[in-house]
Design a protein around this motif. Structure first.
Motif, PDB file in Angstrom:
ATOM      1  N   SER A 145      46.742  51.301  39.923  1.00 21.42           N
ATOM      2  CA  SER A 145      48.027  51.049  39.727  1.00 21.42           C
ATOM      3  C   SER A 145      48.830  50.597  40.707  1.00 21.42           C
ATOM      4  N   LEU A 146      48.472  51.077  41.977  1.00 24.88           N
ATOM      5  CA  LEU A 146      49.270  50.839  43.117  1.00 24.88           C
ATOM      6  C   LEU A 146      48.936  49.170  43.611  1.00 24.88           C
ATOM      7  N   GLU A 147      47.540  48.878  43.363  1.00 28.86           N
ATOM      8  CA  GLU A 147      47.336  47.359  43.606  1.00 28.86           C
ATOM      9  C   GLU A 147      48.148  46.426  42.864  1.00 28.86           C
ATOM     10  N   ASN A 148      48.447  46.757  41.460  1.00 31.20           N
ATOM     11  CA  ASN A 148      49.128  46.066  40.612  1.00 31.20           C
ATOM     12  C   ASN A 148      50.757  46.137  41.141  1.00 31.20           C
ATOM     13  N   LEU A 149      51.095  47.345  41.471  1.00 26.88           N
ATOM     14  CA  LEU A 149      52.338  47.289  41.937  1.00 26.88           C
ATOM     15  C   LEU A 149      52.966  46.412  43.432  1.00 26.88           C
ATOM     16  N   ILE A 150      51.838  46.386  44.287  1.00 27.22           N
ATOM     17  CA  ILE A 150      52.349  45.690  45.570  1.00 27.22           C
ATOM     18  C   ILE A 150      52.314  44.157  45.415  1.00 27.22           C
ATOM     19  N   ASP A 151      51.748  43.563  44.419  1.00 26.76           N
ATOM     20  CA  ASP A 151      51.980  42.470  43.920  1.00 26.76           C
ATOM     21  C   ASP A 151      53.378  42.128  43.428  1.00 26.76           C
ATOM     22  N   LEU A 152      54.399  41.960  44.082  1.00 23.88           N
ATOM     23  CA  LEU A 152      55.655  41.906  43.526  1.00 23.88           C
ATOM     24  C   LEU A 152      55.885  40.576  42.569  1.00 23.88           C
ATOM     25  N   THR A 153      55.423  39.652  42.864  1.00 24.95           N
ATOM     26  CA  THR A 153      55.217  38.574  41.722  1.00 24.95           C
ATOM     27  C   THR A 153      55.061  38.871  40.383  1.00 24.95           C
ATOM     28  N   HIS A 154      54.068  40.108  40.293  1.00 29.51           N
ATOM     29  CA  HIS A 154      53.733  40.087  38.933  1.00 29.51           C
ATOM     30  C   HIS A 154      54.844  40.433  37.931  1.00 29.51           C
ATOM     31  N   ALA A 155      56.021  40.904  38.632  1.00 32.73           N
ATOM     32  CA  ALA A 155      57.262  41.613  38.126  1.00 32.73           C
ATOM     33  C   ALA A 155      57.949  40.171  37.049  1.00 32.73           C
ATOM     34  N   ASP A 156      57.902  39.074  37.654  1.00 30.95           N
ATOM     35  CA  ASP A 156      58.364  37.911  37.026  1.00 30.95           C
ATOM     36  C   ASP A 156      57.931  37.813  35.732  1.00 30.95           C
ATOM     37  N   PHE A 157      56.535  37.956  35.472  1.00 26.09           N
ATOM     38  CA  PHE A 157      55.962  37.618  34.472  1.00 26.09           C
ATOM     39  C   PHE A 157      55.872  38.927  33.386  1.00 26.09           C
ATOM     40  N   VAL A 305      47.299  38.212  48.897  1.00 23.05           N
ATOM     41  CA  VAL A 305      47.235  38.821  50.403  1.00 23.05           C
ATOM     42  C   VAL A 305      47.658  40.298  50.502  1.00 23.05           C
ATOM     43  N   ALA A 306      48.567  40.837  49.781  1.00 25.19           N
ATOM     44  CA  ALA A 306      49.107  42.073  49.898  1.00 25.19           C
ATOM     45  C   ALA A 306      48.014  42.983  49.175  1.00 25.19           C
ATOM     46  N   GLY A 307      47.457  42.486  47.998  1.00 30.53           N
ATOM     47  CA  GLY A 307      46.529  43.216  47.393  1.00 30.53           C
ATOM     48  C   GLY A 307      45.298  43.346  48.068  1.00 30.53           C
ATOM     49  N   GLN A 308      44.509  42.183  48.846  1.00 32.74           N
ATOM     50  CA  GLN A 308      43.324  42.006  49.440  1.00 32.74           C
ATOM     51  C   GLN A 308      43.633  43.287  50.844  1.00 32.74           C
ATOM     52  N   ARG A 309      44.882  43.299  51.439  1.00 32.31           N
ATOM     53  CA  ARG A 309      44.973  43.947  52.453  1.00 32.31           C
ATOM     54  C   ARG A 309      44.963  45.361  51.969  1.00 32.31           C
ATOM     55  N   TYR A 310      45.659  45.881  50.851  1.00 30.83           N
ATOM     56  CA  TYR A 310      45.610  47.063  50.484  1.00 30.83           C
ATOM     57  C   TYR A 310      44.187  47.493  50.156  1.00 30.83           C
ATOM     58  N   ARG A 311      43.271  46.634  49.531  1.00 34.56           N
ATOM     59  CA  ARG A 311      41.830  47.220  49.273  1.00 34.56           C
ATOM     60  C   ARG A 311      41.036  47.541  50.526  1.00 34.56           C
ATOM     61  N   LEU A 312      41.474  46.483  51.357  1.00 30.18           N
ATOM     62  CA  LEU A 312      40.649  46.639  52.610  1.00 30.18           C
ATOM     63  C   LEU A 312      40.878  47.738  53.477  1.00 30.18           C
ATOM     64  N   LEU A 313      42.154  47.989  53.727  1.00 30.66           N
ATOM     65  CA  LEU A 313      42.723  49.149  54.486  1.00 30.66           C
ATOM     66  C   LEU A 313      42.327  50.414  53.731  1.00 30.66           C
ATOM     67  N   MET A 314      42.266  50.429  52.456  1.00 35.45           N
ATOM     68  CA  MET A 314      41.786  51.524  51.649  1.00 35.45           C
ATOM     69  C   MET A 314      40.453  52.106  52.021  1.00 35.45           C
TER      70      MET A 314
END
Length: 349
Positions: A145-157, A305-314
């Motif tokens: 859910s959070l990985e989806n959220l941090i990609d702000l561009t998804h909201a446009d679609f 980039v944001a989602g990739q970084r989220y995964r790796l930091l986790m």
């Protein structure tokens, strides 16, 4: 036009080794210890116990002399489970802040208010009206859910009928992180006006300037979202994804639109029920796929980039905890007002 999609020090997140590690992602296996979780809105906790859970571990919440407490079993239920998460009386560390009852998951001796995430647009002592809050659930692992959220561009679609489409004159995306947080900042010039603002804020011009921020506190599986729309109203959302089980997430949200116009103030928080269904239509079928081997590649683009970084930091944080290191290397309670672009004059508490 899209610029600056990456923040500083991105080589550590985009090397072949890092990308391979990112692709080996099983979000259901993640368990974060030594973290505060917002298990309930303060108004939901009274003298009668209510049940919550973190990673399938039960938490019973109630009030004694007006003070919130949490225990591993109901009062008078008998033998206490051996979890290592409570004191000798079976009680969890508890804090009440920002209008939530927060409970500690981890070593009770390590519980410290210093590790409570910063949410600068919520009043520290709570007290916001109930129409600004709500509860939704997702049939997916909290990190999905959070990985989806941090990609702000998804909201446009996915949420175009609420926040507007992808059309803008220019767009800049930046990503910032430390060992405990990851933040995406999106700035759009000349973006199509959000439909909800056309209808309920009365904006008549065709475009607006938009600055959107998502900041995730990794251990607590909690996100703060802050949108500045000019002209328009600010949209401050607290979006905690409490991992009730490995594939079930509870979201007790607060959207503090108390400073907006009358209609928008009351209507926008309820849009969360529409948005959450749209998000769930994507994350619910996606979540179980990580639990089975597949020949399908987990592909990424420069927009991820944001989602990739989220995964790796986790994954890095999980590895540290597996090695016995539960320390906080960065201060999650530090005021993040400047980073998210908070209009402080609207939120003086």
């Amino acid at each position: 036009m899209l610029d600056n999609i990456a923040g500083p020090d991105d080589s550590a997140f985009t090397s072949p080794a890092a990308l391979n590690d990112i692709n080996n992602w099983v979000p259901h296996d993640i368990v974060m210890r030594d973290a505060w979780f917002p298990l309930a809105h303060s108004a939901a906790v009274g003298k009668k116990p209510v049940r919550r859970s973190v990673y399938s571990v039960p938490y019973f919440l109630w009030r004694e002399d007006g003070k919130a407490v949490a225990a591993s079993v109901l009062p008078g239920a008998g033998a206490l489970p051996e979890t290592g998460l409570t004191d000798a009386a079976g009680r969890y560390p508890v804090m009440e802040h920002y209008g939530y009852v927060w409970c500690w998951y981890g070593n009770p001796l390590a519980a410290d208010p210093l590790h409570l995430p910063s949410i600068p647009y919520l009043p520290p002592n709570g007290g916001l009206p109930g129409y600004l809050t709500g509860t939704v659930r997702f049939d997916c692992a909290a990190p999905v859910s959070l990985e989806n959220l941090i990609d702000l561009t998804h909201a446009d679609f996915l949420h175009a009928n609420v926040v507007g489409d992808e059309k803008s004159e220019s767009e800049t995306v930046e990503v910032f992180s430390d060992s405990e947080t990851v933040t995406m900042v999106r700035t759009c010039i000349g973006k199509s006006v959000a439909p909800v603002m056309k209808f309920f804020s009365g904006i008549r011009q065709p475009t607006q300037q938009v600055r959107q921020v998502i900041r995730i506190y990794l251990r607590s599986h909690a996100a703060i979202a802050y949108g500045r729309f000019t002209p328009g109203d600010d949209v401050p959302l607290f979006h905690p994804c409490v991992p009730e089980t490995r594939d079930r997430t509870r979201l007790d949200y607060t959207m503090n639109t108390s400073n907006a116009g009358l209609l928008f103030r009351h209507v926008m928080p309820k849009a969360s029920y529409i948005v959450s269904r749209q998000d769930s239509s994507m994350t619910s079928p996606q979540s179980p796929r990580y639990m089975h081997e597949s020949k399908r590649r987990d592909l990424h683009s420069k927009f991820d980039v944001a989602g990739q970084r989220y995964r790796l930091l986790m994954k890095n944080l999980v590895a540290r905890q597996a090695a016995g290191d539960f320390s906080y290397r960065d201060n999650v309670s530090a005021d993040c007002s400047d980073l998210i672009g908070l209009r402080k004059e609207l939120f003086r508490y």
